[in-house]
Design a protein around this motif. Structure first.
Motif: not given
Length: 137
Positions: A102-126
């Motif tokens: 699939l493809a989706g429309n890129h409309f928003l970009t986080i500008t700070e805190g990507l390392e924390t975002l990755a931690k939250l993503g993994r937590e959501t998985l588990w």
């Protein structure tokens, strides 16, 4: 308004709208702010979380569409082959559904805190769903 405050599971992230590249999509999202929901981990696409929106129709076509959003990028799939959804990447993504790529429309970009975002993503998985809130900054 070009900035957005995103809160996921109690963590805050500044973000910017991609208004030049996706003006219709950004306008549609602005109309629903503030927006509050829960995110879950994706099933097919890799390191991302999503908000399933069923058959909600924003009246959008494709603009600034991608199948491989970078970490911190939010995309909206306007529906069609699969259900409407908002997805954000926290790592490598090849956006897909059980029906295929699939493809989706890129409309928003986080500008700070990507390392924390990755931690939250993994937590959501588990550990399961997390709250998300988007507000105008």
């Amino acid at each position: 308004m070009t900035t957005v405050q995103i809160e996921i599971g109690g963590e805050r992230f500044p973000a910017r709208f991609e208004a030049e590249a996706a003006p219709r999509t950004v306008a549609a999202i602005r109309r629903i702010l503030p927006y509050e929901e829960r995110i879950i981990h994706v099933r097919w696409s890799g390191e991302a979380c999503w908000i399933p929106l069923g058959d909600l129709d924003f009246g959008l076509g494709y603009e600034n569409a991608t199948s491989h959003p970078a970490p911190g990028q939010f995309i909206i799939y306007p529906g069609g082959v699969s259900e409407t959804e908002i997805l954000f990447a926290y790592g490598p993504v090849a956006f897909a559904s059980k029906a295929g790529p699939l493809a989706g429309n890129h409309f928003l970009t986080i500008t700070e805190g990507l390392e924390t975002l990755a931690k939250l993503g993994r937590e959501t998985l588990w550990t399961g769903a997390k709250s998300i809130r988007l507000t105008a900054a």
